[in-house]
Write a protein that holds these residues in place. Structure first.
Motif, PDB file in Angstrom:
ATOM      1  N   THR A  40      -7.996  -8.024  -2.953  1.00 19.64           N
ATOM      2  CA  THR A  40      -7.522  -6.989  -3.628  1.00 19.64           C
ATOM      3  C   THR A  40      -6.067  -7.371  -4.088  1.00 19.64           C
ATOM      4  OG1 THR A  40      -8.575  -5.066  -2.519  1.00 19.64           O
ATOM      5  CG2 THR A  40      -6.859  -4.634  -3.982  1.00 19.64           C
TER       6      THR A  40
ATOM      7  N   VAL B 135      -2.902  -6.282  -5.996  1.00 20.43           N
ATOM      8  CA  VAL B 135      -2.009  -5.176  -6.170  1.00 20.43           C
ATOM      9  C   VAL B 135      -0.985  -5.130  -7.494  1.00 20.43           C
ATOM     10  CG1 VAL B 135      -0.798  -3.221  -5.148  1.00 20.43           C
ATOM     11  CG2 VAL B 135      -2.321  -4.687  -3.628  1.00 20.43           C
TER      12      VAL B 135
ATOM     13  N   HIS C  51       0.056  -3.308  -9.958  1.00 20.87           N
ATOM     14  CA  HIS C  51       0.982  -2.093 -10.538  1.00 20.87           C
ATOM     15  C   HIS C  51       2.051  -2.737 -11.214  1.00 20.87           C
ATOM     16  CE1 HIS C  51       3.424   1.343 -10.482  1.00 20.87           C
ATOM     17  NE2 HIS C  51       2.375   2.024 -10.231  1.00 20.87           N
TER      18      HIS C  51
ATOM     19  N   TRP D 101       0.783   1.565   0.181  1.00 24.65           N
ATOM     20  CA  TRP D 101       0.051   2.569  -0.609  1.00 24.65           C
ATOM     21  C   TRP D 101      -1.231   2.255  -0.678  1.00 24.65           C
ATOM     22  CZ3 TRP D 101       1.578   7.349  -1.438  1.00 24.65           C
ATOM     23  CH2 TRP D 101       3.118   7.694  -1.346  1.00 24.65           C
ATOM     24  N   GLU D 102      -1.712   0.751  -1.332  1.00 24.69           N
ATOM     25  CA  GLU D 102      -3.115   0.574  -1.678  1.00 24.69           C
ATOM     26  C   GLU D 102      -3.562   0.303  -0.240  1.00 24.69           C
ATOM     27  OE1 GLU D 102      -3.979   0.404  -4.647  1.00 24.69           O
ATOM     28  OE2 GLU D 102      -6.136  -0.464  -3.825  1.00 24.69           O
TER      29      GLU D 102
ATOM     30  N   LYS E 185      -4.918   3.374   1.524  1.00 22.00           N
ATOM     31  CA  LYS E 185      -5.769   4.374   0.672  1.00 22.00           C
ATOM     32  C   LYS E 185      -7.117   4.669   1.296  1.00 22.00           C
ATOM     33  CE  LYS E 185      -7.737   3.257  -3.840  1.00 22.00           C
ATOM     34  NZ  LYS E 185      -7.380   2.353  -4.817  1.00 22.00           N
TER      35      LYS E 185
END
Ligand code: URA
Length: 209
Positions: A5, A7, A9, A42-43, A46
């Protein structure tokens, strides 16, 4: 790549650019690593389960959700991984911390373990391995193996920067382990530095160059 993944952002991308800049001093570098780690946490969290509880607002009684206590251990790979711990414990304050110290044997290029201290209840915890840089993958593969040998049921890996060579090595060894990173850079150079990268993360965190 399956199980990877990114991230991406905008806040993560912005902070990562400043982290890469060679003029960024250690004090700011440490702060950026901490902030990036919190944003990535945060990710990574989740999927944490929620449970319903009954509460009372100033207006009425209601049923709402809170986190269903999840036991976590953060596992920094020494020494650069230490820079990511506070960013994670800011988001998961009850997490325990396990430490793994490794260096790479210059002859065999294998990881040599010089320190290991894990919580005794690791077999009941979700482990989040943290190391800012995924270069050859040797250290993280060794750490995953140690955690699996300790019967850790659920393992995730978080890097700030990765490269195709390291991702290929880790996903080939452990296709079931989720990996999170903020970016996948171009390649690894002959000295095992990520290009364009950010240099030596440990030296930049601790001002040792
Ligand atoms: N470790 C670092 O600190 N930097 C790299 O580029 C690769 C491994």
């Amino acid at each position: 790549m399956q199980n990877v993944t990114i991230v991406d952002h905008p806040l993560v991308i912005h902070k990562l650019t400043h982290l890469r800049k060679m003029e960024t001093p250690s004090r700011e570098f440490r702060e950026l690593v901490k902030e990036l780690s919190s944003l990535m946490a945060w990710e990574v969290t989740k999927h944490f389960p929620l449970k319903e509880i009954d509460i009372e607002t100033p207006i009425c009684k209601t049923t709402q959700k809170v986190l269903a206590e999840k036991d976590v251990v953060i596992v920094p790979i020494l020494r650069a991984g230490l820079g990511m711990v506070e960013g994670f414990t800011n988001i998961i304050p009850k997490a325990k911390i396990g430490h793994i110290g490794l260096y790479r044997d210059p002859e065999t290029l294998q990881a040599v373990e010089y320190y290991k201290k894990l919580p005794s209840d690791i077999a009941e915890r979700e482990a989040i391995i943290v190391d800012p840089m995924l270069a050859t993958g040797v250290s993280v593969i060794h750490t995953i193996r140690l955690l699996k040998e300790a019967n850790c049921p659920n393992i995730k890996v978080v890097h700030i920067l990765a490269c195709p060579e390291g991702l290929k090595a880790v996903t080939a060894a452990y296709p079931d382990i989720p990996i999170f990173c903020a970016a996948i850079d171009d390649h690894l150079n002959d000295h095992a530095y990520i290009v364009p990268g950010l240099g030596d993360a440990g030296d930049r965190l601790f001002g040792t160059k």
